[in-house]
Design a protein around this motif. Structure first.
Motif, PDB file in Angstrom:
ATOM      1  N   ASP B  32      42.597  10.109  52.681  1.00 31.81           N
ATOM      2  CA  ASP B  32      42.254   8.844  52.025  1.00 31.81           C
ATOM      3  C   ASP B  32      42.611   7.658  52.916  1.00 31.81           C
ATOM      4  N   GLY B  33      43.728   7.769  53.611  1.00 31.13           N
ATOM      5  CA  GLY B  33      44.170   6.692  54.496  1.00 31.13           C
ATOM      6  C   GLY B  33      43.150   6.415  55.593  1.00 31.13           C
ATOM      7  N   TYR B  34      42.693   7.478  56.244  1.00 31.23           N
ATOM      8  CA  TYR B  34      41.694   7.313  57.306  1.00 31.23           C
ATOM      9  C   TYR B  34      40.387   6.780  56.730  1.00 31.23           C
ATOM     10  N   ALA B  36      39.899   5.011  54.049  1.00 27.58           N
ATOM     11  CA  ALA B  36      40.024   3.602  53.644  1.00 27.58           C
ATOM     12  C   ALA B  36      39.928   2.696  54.866  1.00 27.58           C
ATOM     13  N   LYS B  37      40.591   3.088  55.937  1.00 22.75           N
ATOM     14  CA  LYS B  37      40.554   2.253  57.150  1.00 22.75           C
ATOM     15  C   LYS B  37      39.146   2.237  57.752  1.00 22.75           C
ATOM     16  N   ALA B  38      38.486   3.388  57.646  1.00 16.92           N
ATOM     17  CA  ALA B  38      37.134   3.493  58.215  1.00 16.92           C
ATOM     18  C   ALA B  38      36.099   2.807  57.334  1.00 16.92           C
ATOM     19  N   GLY B  39      36.383   2.755  56.036  1.00  5.66           N
ATOM     20  CA  GLY B  39      35.414   2.207  55.091  1.00  5.66           C
ATOM     21  C   GLY B  39      34.223   3.124  54.863  1.00  5.66           C
ATOM     22  N   GLU B 104      48.564  12.570  63.678  1.00  8.25           N
ATOM     23  CA  GLU B 104      48.324  11.471  64.623  1.00  8.25           C
ATOM     24  C   GLU B 104      48.621  11.900  66.058  1.00  8.25           C
ATOM     25  N   THR B 120      37.944   7.593  66.217  1.00  3.71           N
ATOM     26  CA  THR B 120      37.899   6.542  65.194  1.00  3.71           C
ATOM     27  C   THR B 120      38.469   7.103  63.889  1.00  3.71           C
ATOM     28  N   ASP B 121      38.814   6.187  62.979  1.00  5.05           N
ATOM     29  CA  ASP B 121      39.315   6.631  61.676  1.00  5.05           C
ATOM     30  C   ASP B 121      38.255   7.459  60.949  1.00  5.05           C
ATOM     31  N   LYS B 124      38.259  10.958  62.339  1.00  3.18           N
ATOM     32  CA  LYS B 124      39.435  11.706  61.864  1.00  3.18           C
ATOM     33  C   LYS B 124      39.231  12.164  60.419  1.00  3.18           C
TER      34      LYS B 124
END
Lengths: 172, 134
Positions: B32-34, B36-39, B104, B120-121, B124
């Protein structure tokens, strides 16, 4: 007619036997004999961080295989570790370096025999460059054995030395 | 109102469970973190294509993830030094992608080796989504 049928039946069987023979031959070539010839086994890595970090890509080599200056040089450029970026954070790097140095070939209690043939101004970066390593393998292990797909690299001690994880790199 | 929110929670739990016993909360958080950052929404299909592709840009002897991990994520791979790499597929190795620092660290090293750049996020997220589906 009969012969050809027989041959067609036998051929796969003989092919199977032949490949089994190759497997056996290669197996014999690499057959481990667990106990070192007279020499003491190497002290294995007991530190968890060293085991995890060094052991991620290759076996965590016993620190007694190289002198202090070699470990310092290796750990000083982990971002180019034989062509790989193996960089770690500063804290982990220091922890591992300290451990390797404390247990290096020239550390207290280390075996001077393993430094024989290394000039004091030489800093071997590979265990396979150490005179003791070359002496032990020369004439005994065919260079092609290291290219066997199951071995792949001289870095892969365990492929032939089945006792390596316990410090036994005995005669082979 | 209260009953409704409970039933929504139960339904959500069921959906999560049906997504597989693989939905480890730690892995989900990383994914979810990746994402969210990637959109973007993680795509196992894109992750698969990324895993199998010959990328170039990195080192010639490791042009693809599969150079070391092998074609089948459920099978073991092998490092350049000859050591076995445990399978990447979450079905085989449930502990995969549950430690953010480890994730990471290995994306950092291996993306550089294979692609010659950081991943890129989105890449990942796709990669983890693919491995979680395997």
């Amino acid at each position: 007619m009969r012969t050809s049928r027989l041959r067609s039946v036998l051929w796969p069987a003989s092919a199977a036997l032949t490949s089994a023979g190759i497997v056996l031959a290669v197996g014999a070539l690499m057959a481990p004999r667990a106990v070192a010839e007279g020499g003491a086994p190497f002290a294995v890595v007991t530190d968890k961080t060293v085991q995890t970090e060094c052991g991620a890509c290759h076996m965590a080599y016993p620190p007694g295989m190289l002198p202090t200056r070699s470990w310092q040089a290796i750990m000083g450029k982990l971002d180019d570790h034989f062509g790989e970026n193996a960089a770690l954070d500063a804290k982990t790097t220091k922890h591992i370096t300290d451990y390797l140095i404390a247990n290096a070939a020239d550390a207290g209690g280390g075996s001077a025999r393993r430094l024989r043939g290394v000039a004091s101004d030489q800093t071997p970066l590979r265990i396979t460059e150490m005179p003791w390593w070359i002496r032990e393998h020369r004439g005994e292990v065919s260079p092609s054995a290291f290219k066997d797909p199951r071995v792949k690299s001289k870095a892969n001690c365990v492929a032939c030395h089945r006792g390596a994880a316990k410090g036994y790199f005995g005669d082979d | 109102m209260k009953l409704k929110s409970i039933s929504i929670a139960v339904a959500a739990a069921l959906v999560t469970a049906s997504a597989g016993a693989l939905a480890d909360p730690a892995r989900q958080a990383i994914l979810d973190g990746y994402a969210a950052k990637a959109g973007t929404k993680p795509s196992p299909e894109r992750g698969k294509a990324f895993f199998l592709a010959a990328h170039g840009g990195g080192k010639p002897e490791t042009a693809s993830c599969t150079s070391c991990h092998g074609q089948d994520p459920r099978s073991a791979g092998r490092t350049r030094a000859g050591k076995a790499i445990e399978p990447m597929a979450v079905s085989v190795m449930p502990g995969r992608f549950t430690d953010p620092a480890k994730v990471e660290k290995w994306f950092g090293r291996n993306c550089n080796t294979v692609l010659g750049r950081a991943c890129t996020d989105a890449e990942k997220a796709d990669f983890i989504a693919f491995m979680a589906s395997q």
